[in-house]
Design an enzyme around this catalytic site. Structure first.
Site: not given
Ligand code: RTP
Ligand code: MG
Length: 141
Positions: A11, A51, A59, A87, A93, A104, A114, A117, A128
């Site tokens: 990100k 998203y 949010f 993950r 998150t 993270r 964060n 993704h 995706e």
């Protein structure tokens, strides 16, 4: 376990911090191979569509604004159990709740900024990957 593909995004906060290589190195050390990779500065439409599942969440506006705030690195990772493995490497998150040693925990500032993704299911991963890459741009190896 099966060989899977998952979509990863590094990100804008992590790109700005110049930790792209450190993050990719964690993927590689965990046995995930980069099979597609590009840099992009997402438009509102691209980030909003990506998203879309969160469109009704409070949010969503902040999420789209953040994801368009600077360039990102979009990658397809391939390997055994790649979706869950990625993950695990990412951590929770909210970085304040992320286990020590996760991406993270080590690189993220807040639940909004964060760092990474990762697809959360086989169905999400399929959607995706094809959202960002044509089949000819993914180089399985
Ligand atoms: P991601 O999709 O970015 O990999 O993150 P995730 O699966 O861990 O979390 P998800 O529930 O899909 O949420 C997507 C992103 O929205 C932001 N968020 N903010 N303020 C909040 O309560 C909240 N909840 C989620 C996060 O930046 C999260 O990465
Ligand atoms: Mg998610």
């Amino acid at each position: 376990m099966a060989v899977e593909r998952t979509l990863s995004i590094i990100k804008p906060d992590a790109v700005a911090k110049n930790v792209v290589g450190e993050i990719v190195s964690r993927f590689e050390k965990a046995g995930l191979k980069v099979v597609a990779s590009k840099m992009a500065h997402l438009s509102d439409k691209e980030a909003g569509g990506f998203y879309a599942e969160h469109a009704e969440r409070p949010f969503y506006g902040d999420l789209v604004a953040f994801m368009t705030s600077g360039p990102v690195v979009v990658q397809v990772l391939e390997g055994e159990d790649a979706i869950a493995r990625n993950r695990e490497l990412m951590g929770a998150t909210n970085p304040k709740e992320a286990d020590a040693g996760t991406i993270r925990a080590d690189f993220a500032e807040s639940i909004d900024a964060n760092a990474v993704h990762g697809s959360d299911s086989p169905a999400s991963a399929a959607r995706e990957v094809s959202y960002f890459f044509a089949a000819t741009e993914v180089h399985s190896r």
